[in-house]
Scaffold this active site. Structure first.
Site, PDB file in Angstrom:
ATOM      1  N   LYS A   1       0.815  -1.221   0.000  1.00 56.44           N
ATOM      2  CA  LYS A   1       0.000   0.000   0.000  1.00 56.44           C
ATOM      3  C   LYS A   1       0.849   1.272   0.000  1.00 56.44           C
ATOM      4  O   LYS A   1       2.055   1.241   0.196  1.00 56.44           O
ATOM      5  CB  LYS A   1      -0.973  -0.025   1.181  1.00 56.44           C
ATOM      6  CG  LYS A   1      -2.122  -1.003   0.944  1.00 56.44           C
ATOM      7  CD  LYS A   1      -3.187  -0.915   2.006  1.00 56.44           C
ATOM      8  CE  LYS A   1      -4.370  -1.815   1.667  1.00 56.44           C
ATOM      9  NZ  LYS A   1      -5.381  -1.839   2.730  1.00 56.44           N
TER      10      LYS A   1
ATOM     11  N   ARG B   1      -3.500  -9.829   5.308  1.00 60.78           N
ATOM     12  CA  ARG B   1      -4.012  -9.976   3.929  1.00 60.78           C
ATOM     13  C   ARG B   1      -2.912  -9.488   2.991  1.00 60.78           C
ATOM     14  O   ARG B   1      -2.538  -8.306   3.024  1.00 60.78           O
ATOM     15  CB  ARG B   1      -5.286  -9.145   3.771  1.00 60.78           C
ATOM     16  CG  ARG B   1      -5.918  -9.185   2.390  1.00 60.78           C
ATOM     17  CD  ARG B   1      -7.164  -8.310   2.353  1.00 60.78           C
ATOM     18  NE  ARG B   1      -7.787  -8.284   1.038  1.00 60.78           N
ATOM     19  CZ  ARG B   1      -7.436  -7.457   0.055  1.00 60.78           C
ATOM     20  NH1 ARG B   1      -6.463  -6.568   0.240  1.00 60.78           N
ATOM     21  NH2 ARG B   1      -8.060  -7.508  -1.115  1.00 60.78           N
TER      22      ARG B   1
END
Length: 269
Positions: free
Chosen positions: A214, A248
């Protein structure tokens, strides 16, 4: 917690949720797995690498993403979920915030609802979870980054999700929480979430940390999405240290190895 017929122990171990984006435009792997053969091959690879759950998503949620219709999302995810469940013995999560997509996905065999809006976009998601009894992952999210007191308001937002769950009859032991790194937060907010992850864990629910590749990692290290593995694994170390039950990730093998090493150190006597 039972997910897809498999028992997940909610203390002492961090499980790996492997990401399968069947989208043309996801920020990291858009277009890689939106054909059935490629998707199933990648699922097989992730299982061999040690994935505990496969998370299927049909709509990119990256900044500036293009929203798609419910019917298009169903068309993307349902055949893939059905095929995974026919071929592999692994729990499947559906990454959606739309109750119609969730309902069709459960009918196709999905075992967990992963809602990036934590029941606040579509409360029918909570009704569906209560009716079916499936586990749910509720993520913190906002449509803005305007906080006066970030840490306080962030936790209050999460408690609103839990109130919606309670109102509709979702049981506490069905719920996993996700602090929502990269959603409704600026760069500094994301770093604070990670720094104070223990406060989120202290809410008393299993926690899923989703930081893989991210922007908080890209901005910190000045790296594109495909070069953020080391940064992702640092956050996986943090997840283990903080007592998170799930991470995740895109790179299952690297993060499974990171968890194994961290847990060996943590459990040494």
């Amino acid at each position: 917690m039972n997910i897809g017929g498999k028992e997940f122990v909610m203390s002492g171990h961090t499980y790996v949720m492997g990401i399968l984006n069947v989208t043309p435009d996801s920020f990291s792997d858009g277009g890689h797995y939106n054909q059935m053969d490629a998707a199933l091959s990648h699922v097989e690879e992730m299982i061999q690498d040690g994935a505990d759950i496969i998370d299927v998503g049909g709509e990119s949620t990256r900044p500036g993403h293009t929203k798609i219709t419910v019917s298009e999302e169903i068309h993307r995810v349902v055949p893939v979920i059905r095929a995974i469940k026919e071929r592999f013995d692994i729990p499947v999560s559906i990454d959606t915030y739309k109750s119609e997509v969730a309902e069709e996905s459960l009918a196709a065999g999905a075992d967990l609802l992963n809602d990036i809006w934590g029941f606040l976009y579509d409360e029918k998601m909570a009704e569906l979870a209560a009716k079916t009894g499936v586990p749910v992952c509720l993520m913190h999210n906002r449509d803005n980054t305007d906080y006066k007191d970030f840490r306080r308001e962030y936790l209050e937002d999460m408690k609103r999700c839990l109130l919606v769950a309670e109102k509709h009859g979702v049981k506490k032991d069905q719920i996993i929480l996700d602090p929502g790194v990269g959603f409704g937060k600026n760069y500094e907010h994301n770093l604070l979430v990670l720094k104070h992850l223990d406060e989120f864990v202290d809410l008393g629910y299993p926690v899923l940390l989703g930081t893989s590749r991210k922007s908080v990692i890209g901005l910190t290290l000045d790296l594109p999405a495909n070069e953020r593995e080391e940064g992702t694994q640092v956050t996986t170390v943090l997840a283990v240290q903080s007592g998170c039950q799930f991470v995740r990730v895109h790179n299952v093998k690297g993060n499974v190895r990171t968890i194994r090493m961290m847990e060996a150190i943590k459990n040494a006597e």
